[in-house]
Motif scaffolding. Structure first.
Motif, PDB file in Angstrom:
ATOM      1  N   ALA A  63      -2.303  41.350 -31.221  1.00  0.00           N
ATOM      2  CA  ALA A  63      -1.462  40.164 -31.398  1.00  0.00           C
ATOM      3  C   ALA A  63      -2.302  38.902 -31.234  1.00  0.00           C
ATOM      4  O   ALA A  63      -2.580  38.479 -30.099  1.00  0.00           O
ATOM      5  CB  ALA A  63      -0.308  40.178 -30.393  1.00  0.00           C
ATOM      6  N   GLN A  91       6.202  30.153 -30.228  1.00  0.00           N
ATOM      7  CA  GLN A  91       6.220  31.467 -29.603  1.00  0.00           C
ATOM      8  C   GLN A  91       4.783  31.807 -29.178  1.00  0.00           C
ATOM      9  O   GLN A  91       3.881  30.991 -29.290  1.00  0.00           O
ATOM     10  CB  GLN A  91       6.753  32.518 -30.581  1.00  0.00           C
ATOM     11  N   ARG A 131      -3.340  34.917 -31.110  1.00  0.00           N
ATOM     12  CA  ARG A 131      -2.646  33.826 -30.418  1.00  0.00           C
ATOM     13  C   ARG A 131      -2.981  32.485 -31.069  1.00  0.00           C
ATOM     14  O   ARG A 131      -4.150  32.119 -31.180  1.00  0.00           O
ATOM     15  CB  ARG A 131      -3.033  33.813 -28.944  1.00  0.00           C
ATOM     16  N   ARG A 183       0.588  27.262 -29.609  1.00  0.00           N
ATOM     17  CA  ARG A 183       1.777  28.021 -30.005  1.00  0.00           C
ATOM     18  C   ARG A 183       2.272  27.653 -31.409  1.00  0.00           C
ATOM     19  O   ARG A 183       3.446  27.768 -31.722  1.00  0.00           O
ATOM     20  CB  ARG A 183       2.908  27.821 -28.981  1.00  0.00           C
ATOM     21  N   TRP A 226       5.611  37.383 -27.134  1.00  0.00           N
ATOM     22  CA  TRP A 226       6.904  37.490 -27.832  1.00  0.00           C
ATOM     23  C   TRP A 226       6.851  38.623 -28.854  1.00  0.00           C
ATOM     24  O   TRP A 226       7.786  39.428 -28.968  1.00  0.00           O
ATOM     25  CB  TRP A 226       7.234  36.170 -28.508  1.00  0.00           C
ATOM     26  N   MET A 227       5.750  38.713 -29.571  1.00  0.00           N
ATOM     27  CA  MET A 227       5.614  39.783 -30.553  1.00  0.00           C
ATOM     28  C   MET A 227       5.442  41.143 -29.886  1.00  0.00           C
ATOM     29  O   MET A 227       5.881  42.173 -30.420  1.00  0.00           O
ATOM     30  CB  MET A 227       4.449  39.510 -31.492  1.00  0.00           C
ATOM     31  N   HIS A 283       2.868  36.010 -34.374  1.00  0.00           N
ATOM     32  CA  HIS A 283       4.053  35.309 -33.866  1.00  0.00           C
ATOM     33  C   HIS A 283       4.375  34.038 -34.656  1.00  0.00           C
ATOM     34  O   HIS A 283       3.583  33.577 -35.492  1.00  0.00           O
ATOM     35  CB  HIS A 283       3.874  34.975 -32.383  1.00  0.00           C
TER      36      HIS A 283
END
Length: 242
Positions: free
Chosen positions: A64, A42, A66, A70, A46-47, A38
Motif C-alpha cells: 500500500a 485517506q 502512501r 494524504r 485505510w486500504m 488509497h
C-alpha cells in the motif's frame, strides 16, 4: 487481521510520494500480491482495512503506497492533465515503484493485482493506460481516466484478457458515472475483460459487494494455472446493484 509492516524512510528524492516506503501486510511469501492505492484524505492504513474485509490475509501480499499529505494530486481527475502536474507524474512513479516491490521470485507481474479507490482508482486507471502490461487483475473502485476519457486513447489489444472490475455509486459526488462508463469503454477497446457495477449507495467508500468482487478477482489470480495466464472468460454485463 492484516499484520502491518512498516519500513524506514527512503533516500532523499524529488518525488514526495517516494519519501516513505509503502506499508505491507498479509503474507509476504504469498504467490500473488495486490497493490492497494488509497484516495484523497485517506492513508495506506485505510486500504489495509479494505484488505481485511477481503479476507485473504494468508494468501496475498499487500503493498500500500502512501501519498504525501494524504493526496496524490491537487486537482480533480477531469482537470486538464497538465494542471495536476508534476503530482500526477509523481503518483504514477509511486505506483510503478510499488509494482516493482510486489514482483519477486515466483511472483511475476501476471500474479500482481492493482486495486485503487477514488483518487487511487484514477491513478491505477491512468497507470494501466500509460503502461499496459500483463497484470493479473485490476479493480477501479470509484475512479476514471484523467482528463476527458477517450475510447480511442488506448491501443486495441493493449490489455488483452486483463480482468477488470469497476464499481461506482450512481450519484457519487466525486466521480461521475458518465466518466466511468467512458473509461470502461476505453479499456474494453484495449481488450480488457471489464465488469461494471453501478450502485445506488450514497456513501463515498468501498461497499461490501465491491470488497467481495475484489476478493473474487484475487482468487481468480490465485487459482489460475500458470499456463493459463492470458485471455480470460468475459465478465458479465453491466448491471445496477441495489
Amino acid at each position: 487481521m492484516c499484520a502491518i509492516r512498516t519500513h524506514s524512510p527512503r533516500a532523499v528524492t524529488a518525488n514526495p510520494h517516494l519519501t516513505t516506503e509503502p506499508l505491507t501486510a498479509g503474507n509476504a511469501d504469498a504467490a500473488i500480491a495486490a497493490v492497494l492505492v488509497h484516495g484523497r484524505d485517506q492513508d495506506a492504513e485505510w486500504m489495509l482495512e479494505v484488505a481485511r474485509r477481503i479476507g485473504l490475509d494468508e494468501a496475498v501480499a499487500y503493498i500500500a503506497p502512501r501519498a504525501a499529505g494524504r493526496s496524490w494530486y491537487p486537482g480533480r481527475f477531469y482537470d486538464p492533465m497538465e494542471d495536476n502536474e508534476p503530482w500526477l507524474g509523481w503518483s504514477l512513479e509511486a505506483i510503478q515503484a510499488a509494482v516493482a516491490l510486489a514482483v519477486g521470485p515466483g511472483r511475476p507481474q501476471t500474479r500482481i493485482a492493482l486495486v485503487g479507490f477514488s483518487q487511487g482508482a484514477c491513478i491505477v486507471a491512468e497507470h494501466l493506460a500509460r503502461r499496459p502490461a500483463p497484470y493479473g487483475a485490476a479493480a477501479i473502485l470509484t475512479g476514471a481516466l484523467f482528463g476527458t476519457p477517450d475510447p480511442q486513447r488506448l491501443p486495441v489489444g493493449a490489455l488483452d484478457g486483463l480482468p477488470m472490475f469497476f464499481g461506482i455509486a450512481e450519484n457519487d459526488d466525486w466521480i461521475g458515472l458518465a466518466a466511468v462508463r467512458d473509461t470502461v469503454a476505453a479499456f474494453r477497446r484495449a481488450g480488457a475483460r471489464c465488469e461494471l457495477r453501478v450502485y445506488d449507495d450514497e456513501e463515498h467508500g468501498v461497499n461490501d459487494d465491491e470488497a467481495a468482487a475484489v476478493r473474487g478477482l484475487l482468487c481468480s489470480v490465485l487459482y489460475r494455472r500458470p499456463e493459463a495466464d492470458g485471455p480470460h472468460q468475459s465478465a458479465g454485463p453491466d448491471a445496477p446493484r441495489r
